[in-house]
Design a protein around this motif. Structure first.
Motif, PDB file in Angstrom:
ATOM      1  N   GLU A 180      -6.979  13.630   4.673  1.00 12.97           N
ATOM      2  CA  GLU A 180      -6.940  13.895   6.110  1.00 12.97           C
ATOM      3  C   GLU A 180      -7.719  15.156   6.448  1.00 12.97           C
ATOM      4  O   GLU A 180      -7.946  16.000   5.590  1.00 12.97           O
ATOM      5  CB  GLU A 180      -5.484  14.064   6.573  1.00 12.97           C
TER       6      GLU A 180
ATOM      7  N   SER B  84      -3.986  12.612   1.082  1.00  8.19           N
ATOM      8  CA  SER B  84      -4.406  11.508   1.953  1.00  8.19           C
ATOM      9  C   SER B  84      -5.799  11.661   2.558  1.00  8.19           C
ATOM     10  O   SER B  84      -6.162  10.902   3.458  1.00  8.19           O
ATOM     11  CB  SER B  84      -3.392  11.329   3.087  1.00  8.19           C
TER      12      SER B  84
ATOM     13  N   ARG C  11      -2.979  13.050  -4.796  1.00 11.39           N
ATOM     14  CA  ARG C  11      -2.878  11.616  -5.093  1.00 11.39           C
ATOM     15  C   ARG C  11      -3.161  11.411  -6.573  1.00 11.39           C
ATOM     16  O   ARG C  11      -4.273  11.698  -7.046  1.00 11.39           O
ATOM     17  CB  ARG C  11      -3.895  10.837  -4.248  1.00 11.39           C
TER      18      ARG C  11
ATOM     19  N   TYR D 206       0.848  -1.194   0.000  1.00 13.52           N
ATOM     20  CA  TYR D 206       0.000   0.000   0.000  1.00 13.52           C
ATOM     21  C   TYR D 206       0.883   1.243   0.000  1.00 13.52           C
ATOM     22  O   TYR D 206       1.837   1.357   0.773  1.00 13.52           O
ATOM     23  CB  TYR D 206      -0.907   0.003   1.237  1.00 13.52           C
ATOM     24  N   LYS D 207       0.571   2.177  -0.873  1.00 13.18           N
ATOM     25  CA  LYS D 207       1.342   3.408  -0.966  1.00 13.18           C
ATOM     26  C   LYS D 207       0.602   4.543  -0.283  1.00 13.18           C
ATOM     27  O   LYS D 207      -0.505   4.906  -0.684  1.00 13.18           O
ATOM     28  CB  LYS D 207       1.606   3.766  -2.436  1.00 13.18           C
ATOM     29  N   GLN D 208       1.220   5.079   0.741  1.00 14.83           N
ATOM     30  CA  GLN D 208       0.646   6.215   1.455  1.00 14.83           C
ATOM     31  C   GLN D 208       0.700   7.457   0.579  1.00 14.83           C
ATOM     32  O   GLN D 208       1.548   7.569  -0.318  1.00 14.83           O
ATOM     33  CB  GLN D 208       1.431   6.445   2.744  1.00 14.83           C
TER      34      GLN D 208
END
Length: 355
Positions: A32, A30, A322, A15-17
């Motif tokens: 957030e 992300s 992203r 998994y790529k953050q």
């Protein structure tokens, strides 16, 4: 001699953050919360620091009781995990065996394929429709005797689109009753559409529906890792069996309870995120980008082959997003300053394209 490794993991990407951001840049990769923790939540965490030498309660009785009251369900239907992604993994392990099929739309939450393969099950990806929405007729047609679980991400990550209530009700009615349908509502708090299906109500009215929620997004607890499922009793019992022991820390449980008590304060913050999302969407639409109407805390640009070029321009403008090469970009809704930077950077892209 080479150590023996599990061969099937060769097909599982790590998994790529979301990419980190340099100092002073806007990290919108992300999903957030742009807001720092509420003082009451920090106080609750601080009160628990003196007992971190003890294991947390696996049952989390206070949090479970409050969630049960919030959703008006029996506490036995509620199970916890280190974020809703970990609970999604629990659901796959609890329901699907090797060779069984787990279905989801694509593109959707990028962890689904890996979680399915790690469990030894077979992923079945059904492309989104022309409007970047779940293609429920195609998903129904893809159900086989091996189908064990179907994920419906609603609102969908990364496109932000929603599945309307009547369409999802009809879909659930048509799916065999021995197939578990999981409605992943990680972004439900940001939905202002008034047409999205209510996952908890669908759970109450159908024996094969489960719902995923998280404290990472609207509640701003991404760093503490806590999410939960509301599922049929037999599923919930198996979720407890496959869960990592003590996977949800006492600090996370305390912060979640405090967040539930601060619903009014959090509502103000959620509305701010929605307002910035709408401002970003409208500006990008006016600028001519193929942006999708979102009901999550981000917007999606169907950039296709231009994805990496636009990502680079955003980076030049101090914005990290992203990117999904060949498909598009997901841009989280941040602060007013963050969105200002997005608009400025993408305005320069249009100017460059027209030059």
């Amino acid at each position: 001699m080479t150590l023996h490794q599990r061969p099937s993991l060769q097909s599982v990407p790590a998994y790529k953050q979301g990419k980190p951001a340099a100092a002073g840049a806007s990290k919108l990769s992300s999903n957030e919360s742009p807001h720092s923790p509420l003082p009451s939540v920090l106080d609750a965490i601080s009160e628990g620091l003196g007992t971190i030498h003890r294991y947390p309660s696996i049952a989390a009785p206070q949090l479970t009781a409050e969630l049960a009251a919030l959703h008006q369900v029996d506490p036995q239907h509620i199970t916890l995990g280190a974020g809703s992604v970990e609970v999604a993994a629990q659901l796959i392990h609890a329901v699907a065996a090797e060779g069984d099929e787990v279905m989801y739309a694509w593109r959707s939450f990028e962890a689904y394929p890996s979680l399915v393969r790690i469990a030894g099950a077979t992923p079945v990806e059904v492309p989104l429709d022309a409007d970047s929405k779940h293609d429920l007729p195609a998903m129904l047609a893809a159900v086989t005797e091996k189908t064990r679980l179907i994920f419906i991400c609603n609102p969908n990550n990364p496109t932000g689109t929603v599945v309307e209530a009547k369409a999802l009700e009809d879909f659930i009615a048509a799916v065999p009753r021995d197939v578990l349908i999981v409605i992943d509502e990680a972004y439900v708090h940001f939905d202002r559409s008034a047409v999205r299906a209510d996952g908890v109500e669908l759970f109450k009215n159908n024996p094969n529906v489960a719902v995923l929620h998280t404290f990472s997004k609207a509640y701003g607890l991404a760093g503490l890792r806590i999410g939960y499922a509301i599922s049929p009793l037999e599923v919930a019992e198996n979720l407890r069996k496959v869960a990592i022991p003590f996977g949800v820390s006492d600090l996370a449980q305390r912060a979640a309870v405090a967040s539930l008590h601060a619903a009014d304060e959090l509502s103000v913050r959620i509305n701010e995120v929605v307002a910035q999302r709408e401002r970003m969407y409208e500006a990008l639409e006016v600028a001519g980008y193929p942006v999708v109407k979102s009901q999550a805390n981000f917007v999606w640009i169907n950039a296709g082959d231009d994805t990496l070029d636009i990502e680079a321009k955003l980076a030049d403008g101090g914005v990290v997003v992203r990117a999904f090469p060949g498909d598009g970009l997901r841009i989280s809704s941040g602060s007013e300053l963050d969105v200002d930077r997005v608009i400025a950077a993408l305005a320069s892209v249009r100017e460059g394209a027209q030059a």
